[in-house]
Structures are given as C-alpha cells and as structure tokens.
Design a protein around this motif. Structure first.
Motif, PDB file in Angstrom:
ATOM      1  N   PHE A 113      -5.561   7.574 -10.309  1.00 25.82           N
ATOM      2  CA  PHE A 113      -4.908   6.343  -9.815  1.00 25.82           C
ATOM      3  C   PHE A 113      -4.242   5.575 -10.965  1.00 25.82           C
ATOM      4  CE2 PHE A 113      -5.785   5.835  -5.262  1.00 25.82           C
ATOM      5  CZ  PHE A 113      -6.562   6.967  -5.051  1.00 25.82           C
ATOM      6  N   GLN A 114      -3.116   6.117 -11.418  1.00 24.62           N
ATOM      7  CA  GLN A 114      -2.358   5.536 -12.535  1.00 24.62           C
ATOM      8  C   GLN A 114      -0.973   5.149 -12.016  1.00 24.62           C
ATOM      9  OE1 GLN A 114      -3.768   5.162 -15.701  1.00 24.62           O
ATOM     10  NE2 GLN A 114      -5.654   5.794 -14.648  1.00 24.62           N
ATOM     11  N   MET A 115      -0.972   4.298 -11.009  1.00 25.70           N
ATOM     12  CA  MET A 115       0.290   4.021 -10.312  1.00 25.70           C
ATOM     13  C   MET A 115       1.229   3.116 -11.108  1.00 25.70           C
ATOM     14  SD  MET A 115       0.585   5.922  -7.698  1.00 25.70           S
ATOM     15  CE  MET A 115       1.950   5.162  -6.803  1.00 25.70           C
ATOM     16  N   GLU A 116       0.671   2.241 -11.951  1.00 26.30           N
ATOM     17  CA  GLU A 116       1.548   1.411 -12.781  1.00 26.30           C
ATOM     18  C   GLU A 116       2.348   2.297 -13.742  1.00 26.30           C
ATOM     19  OE1 GLU A 116      -0.289  -2.000 -14.593  1.00 26.30           O
ATOM     20  OE2 GLU A 116       1.253  -2.123 -16.144  1.00 26.30           O
ATOM     21  N   SER A 117       1.655   3.213 -14.414  1.00 31.54           N
ATOM     22  CA  SER A 117       2.355   4.138 -15.320  1.00 31.54           C
ATOM     23  C   SER A 117       3.303   5.051 -14.556  1.00 31.54           C
ATOM     24  CB  SER A 117       1.345   4.993 -16.096  1.00 31.54           C
ATOM     25  OG  SER A 117       0.616   4.192 -16.985  1.00 31.54           O
ATOM     26  N   TYR A 118       2.884   5.439 -13.346  1.00 32.36           N
ATOM     27  CA  TYR A 118       3.739   6.313 -12.545  1.00 32.36           C
ATOM     28  C   TYR A 118       5.062   5.623 -12.201  1.00 32.36           C
ATOM     29  CZ  TYR A 118       5.629   9.017  -8.715  1.00 32.36           C
ATOM     30  OH  TYR A 118       6.480   9.736  -7.920  1.00 32.36           O
ATOM     31  N   ILE A 119       4.975   4.367 -11.748  1.00 31.98           N
ATOM     32  CA  ILE A 119       6.185   3.652 -11.301  1.00 31.98           C
ATOM     33  C   ILE A 119       7.064   3.223 -12.480  1.00 31.98           C
ATOM     34  CG2 ILE A 119       7.042   1.585 -10.091  1.00 31.98           C
ATOM     35  CD1 ILE A 119       5.768   3.541  -8.179  1.00 31.98           C
ATOM     36  N   ASP A 130     -13.136   5.259   3.004  1.00 29.95           N
ATOM     37  CA  ASP A 130     -13.010   5.072   4.458  1.00 29.95           C
ATOM     38  C   ASP A 130     -12.151   3.861   4.789  1.00 29.95           C
ATOM     39  OD1 ASP A 130     -14.514   7.278   4.918  1.00 29.95           O
ATOM     40  OD2 ASP A 130     -16.404   6.181   5.225  1.00 29.95           O
ATOM     41  N   ASP A 131     -12.104   2.879   3.891  1.00 24.38           N
ATOM     42  CA  ASP A 131     -11.300   1.676   4.114  1.00 24.38           C
ATOM     43  C   ASP A 131      -9.822   2.014   3.875  1.00 24.38           C
ATOM     44  OD1 ASP A 131     -10.070  -0.778   4.117  1.00 24.38           O
ATOM     45  OD2 ASP A 131     -11.487  -1.729   2.737  1.00 24.38           O
ATOM     46  N   TYR A 132      -8.987   1.673   4.855  1.00 25.08           N
ATOM     47  CA  TYR A 132      -7.541   1.952   4.705  1.00 25.08           C
ATOM     48  C   TYR A 132      -6.949   1.251   3.494  1.00 25.08           C
ATOM     49  CZ  TYR A 132      -6.466  -2.774   6.290  1.00 25.08           C
ATOM     50  OH  TYR A 132      -6.384  -4.139   6.370  1.00 25.08           O
ATOM     51  N   ALA A 133      -7.628   0.198   3.007  1.00 22.76           N
ATOM     52  CA  ALA A 133      -7.071  -0.616   1.922  1.00 22.76           C
ATOM     53  C   ALA A 133      -7.560  -0.166   0.547  1.00 22.76           C
ATOM     54  CB  ALA A 133      -7.408  -2.090   2.152  1.00 22.76           C
ATOM     55  N   MET A 134      -8.174   1.024   0.484  1.00 22.69           N
ATOM     56  CA  MET A 134      -8.719   1.526  -0.790  1.00 22.69           C
ATOM     57  C   MET A 134      -8.459   3.020  -0.882  1.00 22.69           C
ATOM     58  SD  MET A 134     -10.797   0.647  -3.414  1.00 22.69           S
ATOM     59  CE  MET A 134     -12.317  -0.286  -3.200  1.00 22.69           C
ATOM     60  N   GLY A 135      -8.145   3.486  -2.081  1.00 26.71           N
ATOM     61  CA  GLY A 135      -7.976   4.920  -2.274  1.00 26.71           C
ATOM     62  C   GLY A 135      -6.575   5.390  -1.915  1.00 26.71           C
ATOM     63  N   GLN A 136      -6.486   6.566  -1.289  1.00 33.35           N
ATOM     64  CA  GLN A 136      -5.171   7.148  -0.984  1.00 33.35           C
ATOM     65  C   GLN A 136      -4.391   6.232  -0.025  1.00 33.35           C
ATOM     66  OE1 GLN A 136      -5.007  11.407  -0.281  1.00 33.35           O
ATOM     67  NE2 GLN A 136      -6.891  11.757  -1.458  1.00 33.35           N
ATOM     68  N   GLY A 137      -3.145   5.978  -0.378  1.00 31.33           N
ATOM     69  CA  GLY A 137      -2.316   5.035   0.388  1.00 31.33           C
ATOM     70  C   GLY A 137      -2.511   3.597  -0.020  1.00 31.33           C
ATOM     71  N   ALA A 138      -3.310   3.384  -1.062  1.00 26.67           N
ATOM     72  CA  ALA A 138      -3.658   2.008  -1.451  1.00 26.67           C
ATOM     73  C   ALA A 138      -3.833   1.895  -2.959  1.00 26.67           C
ATOM     74  CB  ALA A 138      -4.933   1.556  -0.727  1.00 26.67           C
ATOM     75  N   GLY A 139      -2.839   2.348  -3.687  1.00 25.78           N
ATOM     76  CA  GLY A 139      -2.967   2.379  -5.150  1.00 25.78           C
ATOM     77  C   GLY A 139      -2.810   1.041  -5.844  1.00 25.78           C
ATOM     78  N   PHE A 140      -2.251   0.069  -5.160  1.00 29.72           N
ATOM     79  CA  PHE A 140      -2.093  -1.298  -5.674  1.00 29.72           C
ATOM     80  C   PHE A 140      -1.275  -1.371  -6.974  1.00 29.72           C
ATOM     81  CE2 PHE A 140      -4.925  -2.675  -2.374  1.00 29.72           C
ATOM     82  CZ  PHE A 140      -4.612  -4.021  -2.180  1.00 29.72           C
ATOM     83  N   TYR A 141      -0.608  -0.282  -7.342  1.00 25.75           N
ATOM     84  CA  TYR A 141       0.353  -0.300  -8.460  1.00 25.75           C
ATOM     85  C   TYR A 141      -0.275  -0.741  -9.785  1.00 25.75           C
ATOM     86  CZ  TYR A 141       3.262   0.376  -4.433  1.00 25.75           C
ATOM     87  OH  TYR A 141       3.785   0.883  -3.272  1.00 25.75           O
ATOM     88  N   CYS A 169       1.130   3.317   3.638  1.00 27.60           N
ATOM     89  CA  CYS A 169       2.453   3.955   3.660  1.00 27.60           C
ATOM     90  C   CYS A 169       2.537   5.116   2.672  1.00 27.60           C
ATOM     91  CB  CYS A 169       3.543   2.946   3.304  1.00 27.60           C
ATOM     92  SG  CYS A 169       3.813   1.704   4.586  1.00 27.60           S
ATOM     93  N   THR A 170       3.426   6.055   3.003  1.00 25.70           N
ATOM     94  CA  THR A 170       3.877   7.064   2.052  1.00 25.70           C
ATOM     95  C   THR A 170       5.281   6.672   1.583  1.00 25.70           C
ATOM     96  OG1 THR A 170       5.014   8.436   3.672  1.00 25.70           O
ATOM     97  CG2 THR A 170       2.632   8.796   3.417  1.00 25.70           C
ATOM     98  N   HIS A 171       5.968   7.583   0.908  1.00 23.62           N
ATOM     99  CA  HIS A 171       7.366   7.359   0.531  1.00 23.62           C
ATOM    100  C   HIS A 171       8.244   7.206   1.764  1.00 23.62           C
ATOM    101  CE1 HIS A 171       7.186  11.509   1.743  1.00 23.62           C
ATOM    102  NE2 HIS A 171       8.487  11.425   1.955  1.00 23.62           N
ATOM    103  N   GLU A 172       7.732   7.636   2.930  1.00 21.79           N
ATOM    104  CA  GLU A 172       8.611   7.826   4.086  1.00 21.79           C
ATOM    105  C   GLU A 172       8.816   6.582   4.947  1.00 21.79           C
ATOM    106  OE1 GLU A 172       7.295  10.767   6.887  1.00 21.79           O
ATOM    107  OE2 GLU A 172       9.361  11.214   7.507  1.00 21.79           O
ATOM    108  N   ASN A 173       7.805   5.710   5.037  1.00 23.10           N
ATOM    109  CA  ASN A 173       7.871   4.629   6.034  1.00 23.10           C
ATOM    110  C   ASN A 173       9.105   3.754   5.871  1.00 23.10           C
ATOM    111  OD1 ASN A 173       5.048   5.450   5.388  1.00 23.10           O
ATOM    112  ND2 ASN A 173       4.601   4.287   7.240  1.00 23.10           N
ATOM    113  N   ALA A 174       9.284   3.224   4.671  1.00 23.53           N
ATOM    114  CA  ALA A 174      10.410   2.312   4.460  1.00 23.53           C
ATOM    115  C   ALA A 174      11.738   3.057   4.570  1.00 23.53           C
ATOM    116  CB  ALA A 174      10.292   1.643   3.104  1.00 23.53           C
ATOM    117  N   THR A 177       2.649   5.455  -2.427  1.00 22.33           N
ATOM    118  CA  THR A 177       1.784   4.310  -2.758  1.00 22.33           C
ATOM    119  C   THR A 177       0.512   4.701  -3.495  1.00 22.33           C
ATOM    120  OG1 THR A 177       0.704   4.442  -0.613  1.00 22.33           O
ATOM    121  CG2 THR A 177       2.619   2.981  -0.783  1.00 22.33           C
ATOM    122  N   SER A 178       0.305   6.009  -3.702  1.00 23.17           N
ATOM    123  CA  SER A 178      -0.893   6.460  -4.440  1.00 23.17           C
ATOM    124  C   SER A 178      -0.756   7.946  -4.710  1.00 23.17           C
ATOM    125  CB  SER A 178      -2.164   6.230  -3.609  1.00 23.17           C
ATOM    126  OG  SER A 178      -2.290   7.249  -2.624  1.00 23.17           O
TER     127      SER A 178
END
Lengths: 268, 268
Positions: free
Chosen positions: B112-118, B89-100, B51-56, B78-79
C-alpha cells in the motif's frame, strides 16, 4: 421624494433622490439606477464604513453589468445625517456607520434606525416611485454593507431571493468592526452577527461571497468563522477567496460582474 | 506498459493500460484519456472508496469537457490489488481504499504505497509513454480521491499547478472515513489530513471545492473545518456548497465541466 440629479448611464438613468424617512426622522438621500430595459428585478447595494449613497454609485462599476442584465440598483446611504444627528470621532461609529441595525440605546435610538429604513421606509418609496417588482429583490454590499446584506437577508428570509457580499464583516461580535458599535447601538452584538444568526438556524438565501486574501482588514472580517458556519449549516453558498485582492473598490469593481450575474440568475 | 483497451472517445482516445509498479510491487491498471487536440496539460483524477480506475472513466462525464479544453486525463486505481495483497472486510479499508498514502505499518506496508505510486511510479510511466507536459499538471478527485488530491497537492507544492475536489474527505483525522485507515496504514492520521496540513503551513495551489448539501456522507467529510482553514490561511480558493446534491456520480458529472474549466485555465 425629490429628484436631486439624473444622468444618462449605459442607456438607462442613474438618479439621486431624497425623501423624508419616518424611521430615521431625517432627510435621506439614495441613488437608483434603472436600465433602459428593466426587468423589474432590484438589487440593493449596501455600502461600507464612511460611505454615502455616492461611493459605490461612482466607483463600483455596477451599472454596465446591471444594464445588460436588466437589473435596477438601489444605493442607500449608510446612516442618518445632519447637525441634529449624533456622531462620534471614530469613523466606525455614528454618521457613516449605521451598521444596518435599529438602535435602541442612548442618543443613537432616535435616528439610527437603518434596519427599518432599508427594509421598510426606502422600499416603500422605491416601489411607489418606480415601476419595479418587489417580489424580485436581491441584496449585496461591501464590508459593513456586506454585514448589512447578510444580516438583513438572514432576518428577512422572504424579502430577498439572493444575497451576496464583497469582503463582508461577517462575525462582528468578534471584531472591533462591530462589537463596540453594535453594543452601543443595541446592547446585543450577537443578535446582529451573520455567523451567529446562521448558526442559530436563520435561513440564508442562495449566497455568493468574495473576499480578497490581501485585504488589509482581513482579521476584522471573521471570514473563517462564517465559512465554517456556511458548511456546518449546509447553506447553498459560494465562497471565493481571491488571491492578492484588497479591500478597495478596485476589488469590488473586479467582481461586480459576477455578483450582478449571480443575482440576475436568481431574480430572473 | 501493456494496452488493455483503447476506445475512440470525443475525437480522442480513452485507453486502459497496465504496468508493473515498483512502489506497490503489483500490476497496476489505469485509464488515460488523450484528446485529439491535446495541449499536453494533464489532469489527474483520483477516485473514491471501492472504485477502480474504471468508475470515473465511465460515469464522471469528464472526457467531453476535457476534449474541448485539450486536457488529458489520468484515472489511476485506488489501491494495489491481487490475491497476495492484504484486504479487509470493511469496504473503507484495504483493496479499493488506499487513501493515497504510503503505508508504513504491519501487513499494509509492503504493497500500500499509493502516494509514491501516484506521484512517482505512474507519472514516470505516463510521461514516458505519452507525449504530455509534466510541467502542467493539475489534480482532482472525488470523496477519498478528493482527500488524495488535496493532500498530495499540499505535500507536493511544485508538482500540481491547480487542485480541485468533489465532496472531498478533508478532515480525515476527525472522521471514521480516515482515522481508522490512516492509523492502520501510517500511525499518523493527522499527517495526511488536508485541514491539518493547510493549517500547519503547507502551500495549497489555487483550489476549487464542490460539495453537495444533501450529501449522505456530509458529516464524514469535515467540510466546515476545511472551509475555516482555507479562510484562516488566506488560501486562493472557491468553495461551492451545492443545494440538493448528494455524493453520487450524478453530482460529480454535474460539476465536471466547472472543474475541467478551472484546471484548463490554470494549466494553459
């Protein structure tokens, strides 16, 4: 069936009745609340250790909510009683502590047939004497009665459309609220354990569970094992862990409206 | 901060904004819904894999309920994204998959500093640009976003007054939705696992979890382990197992009103 008392209550009638049970071989007493505008749907309320038919009837505050929902309530006793019925010095064994199973061992076997009483004898009396709908039954209970509600719902998948429980004992084969009693009564505690029955594949109707996080008996209840079993088996269920609530009827009466609404929805 | 778009929505404004984040070292885009009668309370909604910011913002149907409750909503990405940002290449890793989480390893560490970002960068932007109350924040999310909501609430016990999650990944160190990614990003998957954090003593704010029993990714979520951990730690929580619902936004939108009401109550 003999009428012991009837009181006007929330526009309906709170009665107390006695009858002879073939299952227990004793006189049994139960409470039944019938609202003025009864839909025919019935909610069985199984009480906890030491209780008679009377405790929940006077302290759980269910009748007002049930009256609004048109739901009738049955309050059975928790064991056979009388001088000829065996008992134990431990409050958690014998009279007041039937654990909603059919005893098959020793002195208990003759009278302690509470599973048959709740699922056969008492329904026969209730559905004969009152104009109620045996296709719309739900079951709930508190503590040992929560154990009763969950296990009877698991054992009788077509009888109850919905099940709920307040602070239920839900893994008794791992608790001293369950193992000694179920072993003495039946020799097979795991066969009367909601967590085990569910994990072994029994079907649970839609379920609502509330337990207080300050329950003074929390460690005896087995909530974590049952919670995991609900999720593992993908059962339709809501588990509420309620901050600060204990094991008392103050807890039960607080969440009584939610449980009545839950059953009323499923028994509509 | 740059305004990318603003649309009238349920009497308020659904905006999309971009800004430069020090944490990720990239341009980041987020959605923010502000109702006409905003109370100042804010609900963070973290999205799932891909997802991006847009889906939800377009599919979860949150704005109508939030408008009625006076709740503002933030929809982060999400990233980090962009040509200079590593991907997989895996949808569950990298862009779109930051795991916070804040990555500390290899190519991921730089952006990939999504915890600090959020929890730092984006709040600074949001509470500077909009008239909102940083003492009244709740957090929710779906799937990987549910993992984000639960783990950030556990890591930041004073920031969020309430936490909820829809079909959350809640035991990622035992799942292939979590272990490979958290290992690659941080080397310590258990340190970012809601079940482990909770069991190890982190405080969880009042929590509401919904998961569908027909979720096609059920086995990746770890619901049973988290359910047991909630009960073991006597956490104030409600877990709803919803019969027949899957992992989609049809599920999310069905229970969106419950989650908005839950947070609105705790942020009142």
């Amino acid at each position: 069936m003999k009428t012991l008392s009837e009181n006007r209550c929330f526009g309906g009638t709170q009665g107390v009745y006695s009858h002879t049970s073939d299952a227990t071989g004793t006189q049994m007493t139960f409470g039944l609340f019938k609202p003025e505008h009864a839909t025919g749907a019935v909610l069985w309320y199984l009480s906890g250790l030491t209780c008679t038919h009377e405790n929940a009837m006077t302290k759980a505050g269910l009748q007002g909510w049930a009256a609004n929902a048109g739901l009738s309530l049955v309050f059975p006793d928790t064991s056979p009683r009388g001088e000829s019925v065996p008992d134990d010095d431990d409050y958690a064994m014998g009279q007041g502590a039937g654990f909603y199973v059919d005893a098959s061992q020793g002195e208990w076997a003759r009278h302690f047939q509470m599973e048959s009483y709740i699922t056969k004898d008492l329904p026969e009396v209730v559905f004969t004497a009152f104009d109620l709908d045996d296709t719309r039954q739900g079951i709930t209970g508190h503590s040992m009665g929560g154990h009763g509600a969950l296990t009877l719902a698991l054992k009788e998948p077509t009888r109850y459309r919905s099940v709920s429980a307040l602070a239920p004992i839900c893994n008794p084969s791992a608790s001293d609220w369950g193992t000694p009693q179920l072993t003495a009564y039946t020799g097979r505690p795991a066969s009367h354990d909601a967590t085990v029955l569910l994990t072994d594949g029994a079907h649970l109707p839609p379920a609502l569970i509330d337990t207080g996080t300050s329950d003074q008996f929390y460690d005896k209840l087995g909530t974590a094992a049952f919670a995991a079993a609900l999720a593992e088996t993908k059962s339709e269920a809501t588990l509420n862990l309620r901050r600060g609530y204990d094991h008392s009827y103050f807890f039960v009466s607080t969440f009584a409206p939610d449980h009545v609404a839950f059953h009323a929805e499923h028994l509509a």
